[in-house]
Design an enzyme around this catalytic site. Sequence first.
Site, PDB file in Angstrom:
ATOM      1  N   ASP A 441     -12.102  -0.668   5.429  1.00  0.00           N
ATOM      2  CA  ASP A 441     -10.915  -1.256   5.111  1.00  0.00           C
ATOM      3  C   ASP A 441     -10.483  -1.025   3.752  1.00  0.00           C
ATOM      4  O   ASP A 441     -11.426  -0.760   2.981  1.00  0.00           O
ATOM      5  CB  ASP A 441     -10.587  -2.788   5.480  1.00  0.00           C
ATOM      6  CG  ASP A 441      -9.040  -3.441   5.132  1.00  0.00           C
ATOM      7  OD1 ASP A 441      -8.430  -2.565   5.264  1.00  0.00           O
ATOM      8  OD2 ASP A 441      -9.037  -4.465   4.552  1.00  0.00           O
ATOM      9  N   THR A 443      -7.990  -2.795   1.501  1.00  0.00           N
ATOM     10  CA  THR A 443      -7.364  -3.978   0.822  1.00  0.00           C
ATOM     11  C   THR A 443      -8.382  -5.108   0.939  1.00  0.00           C
ATOM     12  O   THR A 443      -8.387  -5.486   1.958  1.00  0.00           O
ATOM     13  CB  THR A 443      -6.062  -4.318   1.059  1.00  0.00           C
ATOM     14  OG1 THR A 443      -5.020  -3.400   1.047  1.00  0.00           O
ATOM     15  CG2 THR A 443      -5.520  -5.512   0.207  1.00  0.00           C
ATOM     16  N   GLU A 538       1.810 -12.827  -2.095  1.00  0.00           N
ATOM     17  CA  GLU A 538       3.061 -13.483  -2.535  1.00  0.00           C
ATOM     18  C   GLU A 538       3.026 -14.340  -3.659  1.00  0.00           C
ATOM     19  O   GLU A 538       3.874 -14.486  -4.339  1.00  0.00           O
ATOM     20  CB  GLU A 538       3.255 -14.414  -1.288  1.00  0.00           C
ATOM     21  CG  GLU A 538       3.732 -13.920   0.060  1.00  0.00           C
ATOM     22  CD  GLU A 538       4.186 -14.882   0.966  1.00  0.00           C
ATOM     23  OE1 GLU A 538       3.654 -16.005   0.845  1.00  0.00           O
ATOM     24  OE2 GLU A 538       5.167 -14.526   2.039  1.00  0.00           O
ATOM     25  N   PHE A 580       6.198 -13.692   9.082  1.00  0.00           N
ATOM     26  CA  PHE A 580       5.402 -12.169   8.816  1.00  0.00           C
ATOM     27  C   PHE A 580       4.430 -11.958  10.128  1.00  0.00           C
ATOM     28  O   PHE A 580       3.697 -13.061  10.355  1.00  0.00           O
ATOM     29  CB  PHE A 580       4.847 -12.231   7.338  1.00  0.00           C
ATOM     30  CG  PHE A 580       4.188 -10.851   7.244  1.00  0.00           C
ATOM     31  CD1 PHE A 580       4.872  -9.764   6.962  1.00  0.00           C
ATOM     32  CD2 PHE A 580       2.928 -10.720   7.658  1.00  0.00           C
ATOM     33  CE1 PHE A 580       4.035  -8.437   6.804  1.00  0.00           C
ATOM     34  CE2 PHE A 580       2.205  -9.505   7.411  1.00  0.00           C
ATOM     35  CZ  PHE A 580       2.785  -8.479   7.100  1.00  0.00           C
ATOM     36  N   ASP A 716      -1.800   0.479   4.613  1.00  0.00           N
ATOM     37  CA  ASP A 716      -0.912   0.671   3.648  1.00  0.00           C
ATOM     38  C   ASP A 716      -0.173   1.899   3.776  1.00  0.00           C
ATOM     39  O   ASP A 716      -0.582   2.854   4.504  1.00  0.00           O
ATOM     40  CB  ASP A 716      -1.599   0.636   2.338  1.00  0.00           C
ATOM     41  CG  ASP A 716      -1.868  -0.677   1.626  1.00  0.00           C
ATOM     42  OD1 ASP A 716      -1.314  -1.659   2.212  1.00  0.00           O
ATOM     43  OD2 ASP A 716      -2.704  -0.639   0.609  1.00  0.00           O
ATOM     44  N   LYS A 831      -7.401   0.546  14.596  1.00  0.00           N
ATOM     45  CA  LYS A 831      -8.700   0.939  13.890  1.00  0.00           C
ATOM     46  C   LYS A 831      -9.628   0.654  14.814  1.00  0.00           C
ATOM     47  O   LYS A 831     -10.689   1.586  14.618  1.00  0.00           O
ATOM     48  CB  LYS A 831      -8.961  -0.400  12.643  1.00  0.00           C
ATOM     49  CG  LYS A 831      -7.764  -0.504  11.713  1.00  0.00           C
ATOM     50  CD  LYS A 831      -8.058  -1.404  10.685  1.00  0.00           C
ATOM     51  CE  LYS A 831      -7.090  -1.572   9.591  1.00  0.00           C
ATOM     52  NZ  LYS A 831      -7.586  -2.527   8.466  1.00  0.00           N
ATOM     53  N   ASN A 855      -7.611  -8.842  10.315  1.00  0.00           N
ATOM     54  CA  ASN A 855      -7.115  -7.662  11.196  1.00  0.00           C
ATOM     55  C   ASN A 855      -8.278  -6.512  10.950  1.00  0.00           C
ATOM     56  O   ASN A 855      -7.951  -5.388  11.756  1.00  0.00           O
ATOM     57  CB  ASN A 855      -6.028  -7.144  10.216  1.00  0.00           C
ATOM     58  CG  ASN A 855      -6.287  -6.641   8.837  1.00  0.00           C
ATOM     59  OD1 ASN A 855      -7.087  -7.385   8.166  1.00  0.00           O
ATOM     60  ND2 ASN A 855      -5.684  -5.595   8.248  1.00  0.00           N
ATOM     61  N   ASP A 856      -9.474  -6.819  10.379  1.00  0.00           N
ATOM     62  CA  ASP A 856     -10.590  -5.744  10.523  1.00  0.00           C
ATOM     63  C   ASP A 856     -11.361  -6.407  11.755  1.00  0.00           C
ATOM     64  O   ASP A 856     -12.493  -5.639  11.901  1.00  0.00           O
ATOM     65  CB  ASP A 856     -11.262  -5.860   9.388  1.00  0.00           C
ATOM     66  CG  ASP A 856     -10.380  -5.356   8.218  1.00  0.00           C
ATOM     67  OD1 ASP A 856      -9.509  -4.496   8.466  1.00  0.00           O
ATOM     68  OD2 ASP A 856     -10.369  -5.828   7.162  1.00  0.00           O
TER      69      ASP A 856
END
Length: 1222
Positions: A441, A443, A538, A580, A716, A831, A855-856
Amino acid sequence: MAGTIDCSFIRTLINRYCAGEENWVDSRTIYVGHKEPPPGAEAYIPQKYPDNRIVSSKYTFWNFIPKNLFEQFRRIANFYFLIIFLVQLIIDTPTSPVTSGLPLFFVIAVTAIKQGYEDWLRHKADNAMNQCPVHFIQHGKLVRKQSRNLRVGDIVMVNDGETFPCDLIFLSSSREDGTCYVTTASLDGESSHKTYYAVQDTKGFQTEEDIDSLHATVECEQPQPDLYKFVGRIHVYQERNDPIVRFITSGTQRDRNHSSTSFSLREEKSLGSENLLLRGASLKNTEKIFGVAIYTGMETKMALNYQSKSQKRSVVEKSMNVFLVVYLCILISKALINTVLKYVWQSDPFRDEPWFNQKTEAERQRHLFLKAFTDFLAFMVLFNYIIPVSMYVTVEMQKFLGSYFITWDEDMFDEETGEGPVVNTSDLNEELGQVEYIFTDKTGTLTENNMEFIECCIEGNVYVPHVICNGQILPDSGGIDMIDSSPGVSGKEREELFFRALCLCHTVQVKDDVLVDGAKKSPDSSRSCIYISSSPDEVALVEGIQRLGFTYLRLKDNYMELLNRDNDIERYELLEILTFDSVRRRMSVIVKSTSGDIYLFCKGADSSIFPRVTEGKVDQIRSRVERNAVEGLRTLCVAYKKLTQEEYNEVCELLHEAKVALQEREKKLAEAYELVETDLTLLGATAVEDRLQEKAADTIEALQKAGIKVWVLTGDKMETAAATCYACKLFRRNTQLLELTTKKIEEQSLHDVLFELSKTVLHYSGSMTRDSFSGLSTDMQDFGLIIDGAALSLIMKPRQNGSSGNYRELFLEICRNCSAVLCCRMAPLQKAQIVKLIKLSKEHPITLAIGDGANDVSMILEAHVGIGVIGKEGRQAARNSDYAIPKFKHLKKMILVHGHFYYIRISELVQYFFYKNVCFIFPQFLYQFFCGFSQQPLYDTAYLTLYNISFTSLPILMYSLMEQHVSSDMLKRDPSLYRDIAKNALLRWRVFIYWTFLGVFDALVFFFGAYLMLENTAMTINGHVFGNWTFGTMVFTVLVFTVTLKLALDTHYWTWINHFVIWGSLIFYIVFSLLWGGIIWPFLSYQRMYFVFIQMLSSGPAWLGIILLIIVSLLPDILKKVLCRQLWPTATERTQNSPRQCQDHISEFTPLASLPSPSYRSNELTSSPLATRSHSHSKKVMLTYWNSHDYSVLPLGFNFSNNYCKSSTRHCYHGSGLETPV
């Protein structure tokens, strides 16, 4: 039709009465405080739920023995030895059942003790958790009882600092606004305080008496493991039996219906995850809360996440099982050959029934097939030791003990975070030494996930806060600088609207730095606020806007407060939050100002915002977004829409219908959000910087030098991700980038793009080997591929003929010839698809996935080895991984050093076990040719039993834990050594056959050497001739010394432990043999070994023979090592021969960390735009006075670096720069 059977009704009855009540009901009803609903409200259906006991243990006192034995005998080796043991008990076999039973019992007992101890620890932890005191409300009073006695429907009180005993619906709090602060570190690793909200109608019940008078029911979904999802409804009844319900969602509270309605027409409202307090989380900065238990015990979300991941098997384990099958075939062949030859031998009547050994009548009448089968089984028992049952126990111990070397490694401890590496499974240690592909990944893994606000673009005008200099925030600076021309009057309105949008469109909470008994500071008394959020982006945006003049203060009573430039407090009522998610890639809020204006503010990725925009300066903002992305900055776009009251009512109704649904709520909400977030007006965009992690570039460079291909998978933008890849040296100066993106496919068809790329890479690489691309020489042209999620979907999508194989194979062929691949705009599932695609390709390479966020998790679970980075996005990745490390830089040592050592050690262990058992059993096979195939054993029962258990077990175990054929510093300095062990090099068939033939050769030397020495020769002074047990003892002595000294020759790293176990094992064998043959043991029915060993040692020729046979046995292996090392040395052997020369050698790939340097930087400032950006926070010339020093910061351009000057100290860094006029 009357005769038709209602199958659905029958199916329902079967599910209800066979599967159980809870399996067929898709929702549950909880009666708060166990109070029945009022008459006429709804039917009261009592349901049975489990108690609050947590059971993480595997066994109980009663089922431990049968369950553990069943699990252990599922292993083929254990089951095989059990069958052999039973055969020895049933039929007359040449060896005692003890020879098979004792090693099997030892293996089973050791494993059972280990698993039993681990389960006892789990029982102990469970009891401690289940006996914790819990306070709950009963008849208006506070009652204390043990946690395990808690029931669904109980009203529980939790005090500050305590953990929640079960999953609770948050009813009320000691805080006036009905909120509480919670940390979920034990669940997802996030230590920040999260805000949860009480039900609006129950937040006023703040005493025990009040909460006991509550009359309500809760409807919710059945338990499911997702920590971040909850769907439910609540009904609160008044004395007149009218329900009043309040709607709560995403951190907001709103009274939707102030008037009560009848039961038949009542409007149902929903509860969300922000109302659910999870077991394991802790209450912070709140005196107490009340909640009703809805999920208890093993139905809590924490317990449902206990479920184990799918079992991963290493390539070494697979090779070991294949070798085991080969040796099983050899065993069967040996037994079959001996059985056939026995009956050929006995075809002569004199040999079959000599005069001194007449058969009984029963033996003569016995069926020939039955006799042959019995003899076959007897030979199987005689030769069964070729299957090393103790190897499995040794491998398990080696993996378990060896895993501690990672956790003990001080170089992998991060002092900044106080975290060290974590081993979640020890089954894959050696797999770290076989990695061919790494999927990482971006980030939080390659970057720090430490966001800093850089600039914002409003209506084409760029705003840069000038409060940052050389990475430090200047305390007394609060203005803004504009790069472009000043906006007009309408621009000023849009500017302030943009700032207000960023102050309002988020889920950030202001940290309450006041304890429960403390005094609170006025929110407007200072402009310094501490913000907390699950998203670092944020926080960076809110802090950046604060430096531009607008400060977000707090959320109180459903009103968001902000401080504008005039130091006036503005209040906005928070009406809705459109949360989100990774699919929409945006979030929105609907707020109402004090003047009555209703706004929808939306922020998100440019690909998500631009298609929904109908007004605004799209081209100027798009241009700025693309420029920032090229420089490696993370960009977000901001848009808005003004709503009339009528439009808002329609939106409200649309969202309400989706939120009250218990089924497919997420899907309906997503559809509603799509309809609401349309016809937006574009306000501007923001740019946030995420710095590259320390030594990330060096790590990737070393991994590529080791022959490992590194892929970056990120969500991204392509430009942002590409800049990061240049910064971390995934892409190099001479890398030719190939694009397989949606834009390229729109210009050409997918078929044409793939064939064009294939032609490009294959034409160039036709004359090159595959490893050429891993060398990354600067003189060589290499390729880098960039693909986005949409293009990947087209490649993976089945074609019209039902096949997508052609496109996949073409895509894989392109990837194989690229030195690096960047996959951008990737969804979490994509992924995992990428990892699976490579994993299942025809080469079947070993894959490793590393990431830090939820998310990974999918790709971490999909890869052969999953590594989680203990980062700022929680510990979901670390909890679901096989290994966890604090920083990406630690991956280098984990793979190149630990992985290398683990593989070397365990491969030697496996080959050595098979070798020493061939040496052990092949003389027994040869002996049958000299004893008429009578199944006479060559070795004594004690030697058969203890050979693998005692005489030869400890040396190889210590070797597999301690061996270092090359120093760890050398492995880090020269990553190319990793290639020597790639592709399972030490467990290939060629190596396996060499070890097997070496074992056969040594066995021939043992047997025939001893045979020739003892044949017709008197070995003692008095003329005595040695018997068969002396012959067997001599063979066994040579065997034990040879296999032990063979391991000593293979040892490169000697410690006192190695010396102790190697020489100690030989001494133990001698001492045991002296005792075993020197004493008449009363418990033995035979004394055949009495004085045998002592008599053998009393013979000088026996001593000479033993020494000569040991030397002859070891000689071929010594010659092979010397010749191969001199004529065909591997890179590792060359390193062993000239370590100092290698130390002095510095190549292009030598990691910068290994060079002597007074101050180390992971990335050169001139190497990449992103690395340069990490040390510059402005794009214009500016002078700021701070602490009596002038700082000059020149602007940044792509592929240019900035100049830093400190005028008072005259320390300057000079580099070229691209200046933007002010």
